[in-house]
Design a protein around this motif. Structure first.
Motif, PDB file in Angstrom:
ATOM      1  N   THR A 134     -86.221  18.586 -81.508  1.00 25.99           N
ATOM      2  CA  THR A 134     -87.117  19.685 -81.890  1.00 25.99           C
ATOM      3  C   THR A 134     -86.377  20.949 -81.540  1.00 25.99           C
ATOM      4  OG1 THR A 134     -87.837  19.774 -79.655  1.00 25.99           O
ATOM      5  CG2 THR A 134     -89.296  18.725 -81.019  1.00 25.99           C
ATOM      6  N   GLY A 135     -84.810  21.052 -81.379  1.00 28.22           N
ATOM      7  CA  GLY A 135     -84.075  22.081 -81.050  1.00 28.22           C
ATOM      8  C   GLY A 135     -83.954  23.160 -81.838  1.00 28.22           C
ATOM      9  N   LYS A 136     -84.229  23.110 -83.312  1.00 30.05           N
ATOM     10  CA  LYS A 136     -84.063  24.238 -84.299  1.00 30.05           C
ATOM     11  C   LYS A 136     -85.395  24.861 -84.331  1.00 30.05           C
ATOM     12  CE  LYS A 136     -79.980  23.152 -86.587  1.00 30.05           C
ATOM     13  NZ  LYS A 136     -79.532  23.056 -88.177  1.00 30.05           N
ATOM     14  N   GLU A 164     -73.748  19.726 -84.055  1.00 31.13           N
ATOM     15  CA  GLU A 164     -74.097  21.020 -83.746  1.00 31.13           C
ATOM     16  C   GLU A 164     -74.052  20.684 -82.106  1.00 31.13           C
ATOM     17  OE1 GLU A 164     -77.172  23.194 -86.718  1.00 31.13           O
ATOM     18  OE2 GLU A 164     -77.557  21.209 -85.784  1.00 31.13           O
ATOM     19  N   LEU A 165     -74.830  19.630 -81.666  1.00 33.93           N
ATOM     20  CA  LEU A 165     -74.562  19.479 -80.315  1.00 33.93           C
ATOM     21  C   LEU A 165     -73.404  19.407 -79.481  1.00 33.93           C
ATOM     22  CD1 LEU A 165     -77.809  17.162 -79.922  1.00 33.93           C
ATOM     23  CD2 LEU A 165     -77.644  19.717 -79.431  1.00 33.93           C
ATOM     24  N   LEU A 183     -74.198  17.772 -72.176  1.00 37.22           N
ATOM     25  CA  LEU A 183     -75.809  17.689 -71.978  1.00 37.22           C
ATOM     26  C   LEU A 183     -76.195  16.324 -71.507  1.00 37.22           C
ATOM     27  CD1 LEU A 183     -76.573  19.592 -75.440  1.00 37.22           C
ATOM     28  CD2 LEU A 183     -76.596  20.738 -73.216  1.00 37.22           C
ATOM     29  N   PRO A 184     -77.312  16.333 -70.790  1.00 35.04           N
ATOM     30  CA  PRO A 184     -77.992  15.188 -70.369  1.00 35.04           C
ATOM     31  C   PRO A 184     -78.361  14.627 -71.294  1.00 35.04           C
ATOM     32  CG  PRO A 184     -78.689  16.861 -68.962  1.00 35.04           C
ATOM     33  CD  PRO A 184     -77.724  17.650 -70.024  1.00 35.04           C
ATOM     34  N   ALA A 185     -78.341  13.208 -71.485  1.00 33.62           N
ATOM     35  CA  ALA A 185     -78.970  12.333 -72.708  1.00 33.62           C
ATOM     36  C   ALA A 185     -80.259  12.597 -72.914  1.00 33.62           C
ATOM     37  CB  ALA A 185     -78.760  10.807 -72.303  1.00 33.62           C
ATOM     38  N   LEU A 233     -85.363  26.964 -77.831  1.00 27.89           N
ATOM     39  CA  LEU A 233     -84.822  26.604 -78.881  1.00 27.89           C
ATOM     40  C   LEU A 233     -83.250  26.691 -78.781  1.00 27.89           C
ATOM     41  CD1 LEU A 233     -86.817  27.982 -81.780  1.00 27.89           C
ATOM     42  CD2 LEU A 233     -87.152  25.620 -80.895  1.00 27.89           C
ATOM     43  N   PHE A 234     -82.464  25.559 -79.663  1.00 24.89           N
ATOM     44  CA  PHE A 234     -81.255  25.594 -79.279  1.00 24.89           C
ATOM     45  C   PHE A 234     -80.367  26.915 -79.598  1.00 24.89           C
ATOM     46  CE2 PHE A 234     -77.085  24.333 -81.378  1.00 24.89           C
ATOM     47  CZ  PHE A 234     -76.483  23.932 -80.181  1.00 24.89           C
ATOM     48  N   HIS A 235     -80.959  27.850 -80.516  1.00 30.08           N
ATOM     49  CA  HIS A 235     -80.070  29.016 -80.793  1.00 30.08           C
ATOM     50  C   HIS A 235     -80.268  30.035 -79.989  1.00 30.08           C
ATOM     51  CE1 HIS A 235     -84.047  30.147 -82.388  1.00 30.08           C
ATOM     52  NE2 HIS A 235     -83.660  31.356 -82.049  1.00 30.08           N
TER      53      HIS A 235
END
Length: 133
Positions: free
Chosen positions: A31-33, A8-9, A20-22, A44-46
Motif C-alpha cells: 500500500t505504499g504508493k 524503490e524501497l 526498514l523492518p520486514a 504513504l511512501f512519498h
C-alpha cells in the motif's frame, strides 16, 4: 491500492542509510504508493521524509519535549499534532510508539508494527481481523 517496488524501497534505504523492518516493508509493498487506508493521515511512501521533519518541528514546539530516538522512523502523522513511529534497531516487527501534542512522553501503542496494523484495520473497517466485516 498500489505498493512500492523492491527497487524503490532499496533506494530509499540506501539514500537514508537505514534498513526498514520486514513487517513495514511488507506494508509498503502492498500500500505504499496509494491507499484509502487511514484517509486524512500521512503514511504513504512519498510522505516519509517529510514526516521526520514534521515530527521534529512538533516536538520543538513543546515546552518539555521528549527526545525522538536517533534511529526512529516516523511512519504516520495526523493533522500536524500527532504521529506514530518505531525504532530502527534491527527488529523485524518493532513496537509502535505514539506522540500527541501537549504530552511529555511517548506512549507504546502496540507491541509490534503488525499488531498496530491489525488494530488499525479493525478500527478502520470493522470486523475482527479475520475477514469478518
Amino acid at each position: 491500492m498500489l505498493g512500492c517496488s523492491e527497487v524503490e524501497l532499496a533506494d530509499f534505504e540506501q539514500r537514508h542509510g537505514l534498513q526498514l523492518p520486514a513487517s513495514y516493508r511488507r506494508f509498503l509493498r502492498a500500500t505504499g504508493k496509494r491507499s484509502e487506508f487511514l484517509m486524512g493521515s500521512d503514511l504513504l511512501f512519498h510522505e516519509l521524509a517529510g514526516l521526520q521533519s514534521e515530527a521534529q518541528r512538533l516536538l520543538a514546539d513543546e515546552e518539555e519535549p521528549p527526545s525522538l530516538p536517533k534511529k526512529a522512523l516516523v511512519f504516520c502523522g495526523h493533522q500536524g499534532y500527532q504521529f506514530l513511529f518505531f525504532e530502527l534497531a534491527g527488529a523485524a516487527d518493532p513496537e509502535v510508539l505514539y506522540f500527541l501534542q501537549g504530552r511529555r512522553d511517548f506512549q507504546v501503542v502496540a507491541a509490534s508494527f503488525s499488531e498496530w496494523l491489525a488494530s488499525a484495520v479493525r478500527d478502520e473497517y470493522g470486523g475482527h481481523g479475520d475477514g469478518a466485516q
